[in-house]
Scaffold this motif. Sequence first.
Motif, mmCIF file in Angstrom:
data_model
loop_
_atom_site.group_PDB
_atom_site.id
_atom_site.type_symbol
_atom_site.label_atom_id
_atom_site.label_comp_id
_atom_site.label_asym_id
_atom_site.label_seq_id
_atom_site.Cartn_x
_atom_site.Cartn_y
_atom_site.Cartn_z
ATOM 1 N N THR A 104 38.342 -70.773 -75.263
ATOM 2 C CA THR A 104 38.752 -71.930 -76.052
ATOM 3 C C THR A 104 37.815 -73.098 -75.768
ATOM 4 O O THR A 104 37.267 -73.213 -74.665
ATOM 5 C CB THR A 104 40.205 -72.345 -75.732
ATOM 6 O OG1 THR A 104 40.563 -73.449 -76.566
ATOM 7 C CG2 THR A 104 40.354 -72.781 -74.274
ATOM 8 N N THR A 105 37.641 -73.941 -76.759
ATOM 9 C CA THR A 105 36.920 -75.200 -76.595
ATOM 10 C C THR A 105 37.873 -76.369 -76.832
ATOM 11 O O THR A 105 37.443 -77.509 -76.949
ATOM 12 C CB THR A 105 35.741 -75.291 -77.581
ATOM 13 O OG1 THR A 105 36.239 -75.156 -78.923
ATOM 14 C CG2 THR A 105 34.719 -74.199 -77.314
ATOM 15 N N SER A 106 39.165 -76.072 -76.883
ATOM 16 C CA SER A 106 40.158 -77.091 -77.198
ATOM 17 C C SER A 106 40.434 -77.984 -75.993
ATOM 18 O O SER A 106 40.538 -77.507 -74.854
ATOM 19 C CB SER A 106 41.463 -76.438 -77.655
ATOM 20 O OG SER A 106 42.464 -77.413 -77.851
ATOM 21 N N ALA A 107 40.607 -79.268 -76.259
ATOM 22 C CA ALA A 107 41.005 -80.222 -75.226
ATOM 23 C C ALA A 107 42.522 -80.330 -75.144
ATOM 24 O O ALA A 107 43.049 -81.075 -74.307
ATOM 25 C CB ALA A 107 40.402 -81.591 -75.511
ATOM 26 N N ASN A 158 29.524 -78.756 -65.360
ATOM 27 C CA ASN A 158 29.977 -80.130 -65.519
ATOM 28 C C ASN A 158 31.380 -80.226 -66.108
ATOM 29 O O ASN A 158 31.949 -81.319 -66.167
ATOM 30 C CB ASN A 158 29.004 -80.899 -66.419
ATOM 31 C CG ASN A 158 27.617 -81.005 -65.793
ATOM 32 O OD1 ASN A 158 27.487 -81.292 -64.620
ATOM 33 N ND2 ASN A 158 26.587 -80.754 -66.590
ATOM 34 N N ASP A 159 31.905 -79.101 -66.573
ATOM 35 C CA ASP A 159 33.196 -79.112 -67.240
ATOM 36 C C ASP A 159 34.285 -78.525 -66.350
ATOM 37 O O ASP A 159 34.008 -77.889 -65.330
ATOM 38 C CB ASP A 159 33.131 -78.322 -68.550
ATOM 39 C CG ASP A 159 32.162 -78.960 -69.541
ATOM 40 O OD1 ASP A 159 31.936 -80.178 -69.430
ATOM 41 O OD2 ASP A 159 31.639 -78.231 -70.406
ATOM 42 N N GLY A 160 35.535 -78.715 -66.766
ATOM 43 C CA GLY A 160 36.670 -78.163 -66.040
ATOM 44 C C GLY A 160 37.635 -77.482 -66.989
ATOM 45 O O GLY A 160 37.447 -77.466 -68.207
ATOM 46 N N TRP A 161 38.669 -76.912 -66.441
ATOM 47 C CA TRP A 161 39.671 -76.210 -67.226
ATOM 48 C C TRP A 161 41.034 -76.402 -66.554
ATOM 49 O O TRP A 161 41.123 -76.775 -65.379
ATOM 50 C CB TRP A 161 39.351 -74.715 -67.332
ATOM 51 C CG TRP A 161 39.358 -74.027 -65.998
ATOM 52 C CD1 TRP A 161 38.323 -73.935 -65.109
ATOM 53 C CD2 TRP A 161 40.473 -73.393 -65.372
ATOM 54 N NE1 TRP A 161 38.709 -73.277 -63.975
ATOM 55 C CE2 TRP A 161 40.038 -72.933 -64.107
ATOM 56 C CE3 TRP A 161 41.792 -73.165 -65.746
ATOM 57 C CZ2 TRP A 161 40.867 -72.262 -63.227
ATOM 58 C CZ3 TRP A 161 42.624 -72.498 -64.871
ATOM 59 C CH2 TRP A 161 42.151 -72.042 -63.632
ATOM 60 N N PHE A 210 46.036 -72.767 -72.028
ATOM 61 C CA PHE A 210 44.828 -73.245 -71.370
ATOM 62 C C PHE A 210 44.209 -74.388 -72.159
ATOM 63 O O PHE A 210 44.528 -74.593 -73.328
ATOM 64 C CB PHE A 210 43.800 -72.107 -71.253
ATOM 65 C CG PHE A 210 44.322 -70.902 -70.537
ATOM 66 C CD1 PHE A 210 44.190 -70.794 -69.172
ATOM 67 C CD2 PHE A 210 44.970 -69.890 -71.227
ATOM 68 C CE1 PHE A 210 44.696 -69.699 -68.494
ATOM 69 C CE2 PHE A 210 45.488 -68.786 -70.570
ATOM 70 C CZ PHE A 210 45.343 -68.698 -69.200
ATOM 71 N N LYS A 211 43.312 -75.104 -71.521
ATOM 72 C CA LYS A 211 42.507 -76.096 -72.233
ATOM 73 C C LYS A 211 41.238 -76.392 -71.452
ATOM 74 O O LYS A 211 41.120 -76.081 -70.261
ATOM 75 C CB LYS A 211 43.286 -77.374 -72.485
ATOM 76 C CG LYS A 211 43.614 -78.194 -71.260
ATOM 77 C CD LYS A 211 44.330 -79.474 -71.711
ATOM 78 C CE LYS A 211 44.733 -80.352 -70.560
ATOM 79 N NZ LYS A 211 45.381 -81.614 -71.016
ATOM 80 N N LEU A 212 40.262 -76.980 -72.160
ATOM 81 C CA LEU A 212 38.962 -77.301 -71.584
ATOM 82 C C LEU A 212 38.846 -78.801 -71.366
ATOM 83 O O LEU A 212 39.262 -79.596 -72.208
ATOM 84 C CB LEU A 212 37.839 -76.839 -72.523
ATOM 85 C CG LEU A 212 36.412 -77.248 -72.145
ATOM 86 C CD1 LEU A 212 35.926 -76.449 -70.942
ATOM 87 C CD2 LEU A 212 35.468 -77.061 -73.338
ATOM 88 N N TYR A 213 38.291 -79.183 -70.209
ATOM 89 C CA TYR A 213 37.872 -80.561 -69.976
ATOM 90 C C TYR A 213 36.353 -80.610 -70.178
ATOM 91 O O TYR A 213 35.583 -80.262 -69.283
ATOM 92 C CB TYR A 213 38.225 -81.008 -68.556
ATOM 93 C CG TYR A 213 39.710 -81.155 -68.289
ATOM 94 C CD1 TYR A 213 40.435 -82.196 -68.853
ATOM 95 C CD2 TYR A 213 40.384 -80.257 -67.454
ATOM 96 C CE1 TYR A 213 41.799 -82.342 -68.605
ATOM 97 C CE2 TYR A 213 41.739 -80.398 -67.198
ATOM 98 C CZ TYR A 213 42.441 -81.442 -67.777
ATOM 99 O OH TYR A 213 43.785 -81.588 -67.519
ATOM 100 N N ASP A 214 35.947 -80.981 -71.372
ATOM 101 C CA ASP A 214 34.515 -81.041 -71.688
ATOM 102 C C ASP A 214 33.988 -82.409 -71.232
ATOM 103 O O ASP A 214 33.806 -83.335 -72.022
ATOM 104 C CB ASP A 214 34.304 -80.833 -73.189
ATOM 105 C CG ASP A 214 32.843 -80.614 -73.545
ATOM 106 O OD1 ASP A 214 31.994 -80.615 -72.625
ATOM 107 O OD2 ASP A 214 32.543 -80.444 -74.742
ATOM 108 N N ASN A 215 33.738 -82.526 -69.940
ATOM 109 C CA ASN A 215 33.448 -83.825 -69.343
ATOM 110 C C ASN A 215 32.151 -84.464 -69.834
ATOM 111 O O ASN A 215 32.018 -85.694 -69.815
ATOM 112 C CB ASN A 215 33.417 -83.697 -67.818
ATOM 113 C CG ASN A 215 34.778 -83.313 -67.256
ATOM 114 O OD1 ASN A 215 35.796 -83.865 -67.652
ATOM 115 N ND2 ASN A 215 34.800 -82.344 -66.352
#
Length: 199
Positions: free
Chosen positions: A65-68, A104-107, A165-170
Motif C-alpha cells: 500500500t502507498t496509503s497514508a 526514510n519512510d515508516g509503516w 496497515f498504512k505508510l508514513y511517506d516521510n
Amino acid sequence: MSTLKTGALRGTSGTADSVQLHASNQSVTFPGAVTIAGALTSSTTGLGKILQIVAGTPDTTQRSTTSASWVTASSTINVQITPSSASSKILLLACVTAGTNDGNDGWAGTIYRDIGGSNTNLGNADAGMVSGRSVAGITGLYASTTMNWIDSPSTTSQCTYQMYFKLYDNDADGHTCYINQPNQGSGQIPGYIHALEFT
C-alpha cells in the motif's frame, strides 16, 4: 481404616446436597484422580476457561500500500469468531512481516473489529498497535512483528478481526509499505490472526 458410605451430604441449613468446607481450612486432598460430572465454571473453580479457539487462514501473498490512511492492503489476514457470551473476552494473536522499500519512510499496523458493519480500530487512531521504519538511506528492511490484544466486544454476534496497515511517506517520494515480504529468502512469509474466547 473405616469407610463412610452415604447417599448424599447436606449442610444443616442447606436446601441442596453439597459439601461445605470450614472457613479456617478450605482445602481437600484427594488420594487419586477425581472425576467431576458437569461443566467447570469460573464460579466453581475460581478460574476462567477457554471456550473456543478459531485459527484464521494464513495469508501467503505479498501485499502493498502507498496509503497514508488505514487500509487492508487487500490482505486476507482476518478471523471470524462468534462469542458464546456477551461477557466473554477475545484474545487475539497476530503476526505479520512488514516494512518499506525506503529507509526514510515508516509503516504502521493495527487490528480492526467489525461487528455488523461497525468497524472499530482497536489500536491507537494514528499509530495503531505496531510501527517501524528502517535506517535512513537503507532500503528493503522488513521484520516480523506481533500484535497481541485482549478485546471485550460485549456481543454474541459474529466479530471479524482484520489487520490494517498504512505508510508514513516521510519524504513524500511515493514509496511503498509491504506485508508478508521476507527480508531474506524467497516466497512470502504468511501473516495470520488467531482468536481465543475465554471467560
